[in-house]
Design an enzyme around this catalytic site. Structure first.
Site, short mmCIF file in Angstrom:
data_model
loop_
_atom_site.label_atom_id
_atom_site.label_comp_id
_atom_site.label_asym_id
_atom_site.label_seq_id
_atom_site.Cartn_x
_atom_site.Cartn_y
_atom_site.Cartn_z
N SER A 104 0.86 -1.18 0.00
CA SER A 104 0.00 0.00 0.00
C SER A 104 0.90 1.23 0.00
O SER A 104 2.06 1.16 0.43
CB SER A 104 -0.84 0.01 1.28
N TYR A 149 -2.66 -0.83 10.38
CA TYR A 149 -2.54 -1.10 8.94
C TYR A 149 -1.22 -0.55 8.40
O TYR A 149 -0.47 -1.25 7.71
CB TYR A 149 -3.73 -0.45 8.23
C1 BGC Z 1 -6.22 1.38 1.73
C2 BGC Z 1 -7.39 2.19 1.20
C3 BGC Z 1 -6.97 3.63 0.98
C4 BGC Z 1 -5.67 3.75 0.21
C5 BGC Z 1 -5.15 5.19 0.13
C6 BGC Z 1 -5.05 1.56 0.79
O1 BGC Z 1 -3.98 0.76 1.20
O2 BGC Z 1 -6.59 0.02 1.85
O3 BGC Z 1 -8.46 2.12 2.09
O4 BGC Z 1 -7.98 4.33 0.28
O5 BGC Z 1 -4.68 2.92 0.79
O6 BGC Z 1 -5.14 5.80 1.38
#
Ligand code: BGC
Length: 270
Positions: A155, A168
């Site tokens: 991410s 996260y």
């Molecule tokens: C998340 C999303 C988010 C994006 C940008 C991703 O890794 O799972 O929920 O919109 O990152 O912030």
């Protein structure tokens, strides 16, 4: 790129019953790979992925396999089944991931563990099983220059801090160093490991944001390219990263984010 760059290869995609994982499974099959569709609880979604692959007229074979990637025994069984069916695995796409958001001072230990267990420990179990399989067998020079390929779906939050989602962001930051440490160590075995780091891609995980006009407007301010990404855009890059076209790439994170990591909040500020 060759028409079927992944022909005679087998690819396992964790969490491919929906969203980015589903799009990757479809793209891999379209590129000629046999695909193991892994799901945790959404069996219908996994079947939908298989149906979409068949509709594309892909000649590749499919195996649907339930497993909770955060459980070591589940992962071991999934790999054993996949190897029994296809003989080996050439590509692992470690995609399964969850969000459990909360202000940090209110975060429960369940929320913390859920995210770390799936997003990080799950990657450990799956990648260890894949690397063991790559090392067990010989190179397969007729199908690929590399012994095996691992792609982590990370991410933008492996580098962008994310208040309210600290579990996260911590999992994704950890994933980056896991990928790089393994790329450093296994290069000599001709095993390539890379990450794709998506920004805001339209999936169920961020539906509450893009379905709400106000929230979507705020989100778009964070994206220089002024649109959300589509899952197919991740699928195409995953195929390329798994193919010999990218044979010299290992230890890299490829950001697919419309420029989100360029911090557009600094335009005219700072
Ligand atoms: C998340 C999303 C988010 C994006 C940008 C991703 O890794 O799972 O929920 O919109 O990152 O912030």
């Amino acid at each position: 790129m060759q028409q079927l760059p992944l022909k005679h290869q087998t690819c396992l995609v964790t969490g491919s019953s929906s969203g980015i994982g589903q799009a990757i499974a479809i793209a891999m099959a379209k590129a000629g790979a046999n695909v193991i569709i892994n799901y945790h609880s959404d069996e219908e979604g996994a079947k939908e992925t298989a149906d979409k692959i068949k509709k594309n007229d892909a000649t590749s074979e499919i195996l649907i396999q339930q497993a909770d990637v955060s459980k070591e025994e589940d992962v071991e069984t999934m790999f054993a089944e996949a190897i029994r069916r296809f003989g080996t695995i050439d590509i692992l796409v470690a995609n399964a991931g969850v969000q459990q958001d909360a202000p940090f001072h209110e975060m429960t230990s369940e929320q913390w563990h859920k995210v770390i267990d799936v997003n990080l420990t799950g990657l450990f179990y799956c990648t260890r099983a894949a690397i063991r399989e790559f090392m067990r067998r010989d190179m397969r020079p007729t199908v690929s220059k590399a012994r095996g390929k691992v792609i982590f779906i990370s991410s933008v939050h492996e580098v962008i801090p994310w208040s309210g989602h600290a579990n996260y962001a911590a999992s994704k930051g950890g994933l980056e160093m896991l990928m790089k440490s393994l790329a450093q160590g296994y290069g000599k075995h001709k095993i390539r490991l890379n990450s794709i780091a998506p920004g805001a891609i339209k999936t169920d995980i961020n539906k509450d944001v893009w379905e709400d006009e106000e929230k979507k407007k705020e989100l778009l301010k964070l994206i220089p390219y002024e649109r959300l990404g589509e899952v197919e855009e991740i699928g195409k890059t995953a195929v390329w990263l798994a193919s010999d076209e990218s044979d010299y790439i290992t230890g890299a994170s490829i950001f697919i984010d419309g420029g989100m990591t360029c911090y557009p909040g600094f335009i005219g500020n700072g």
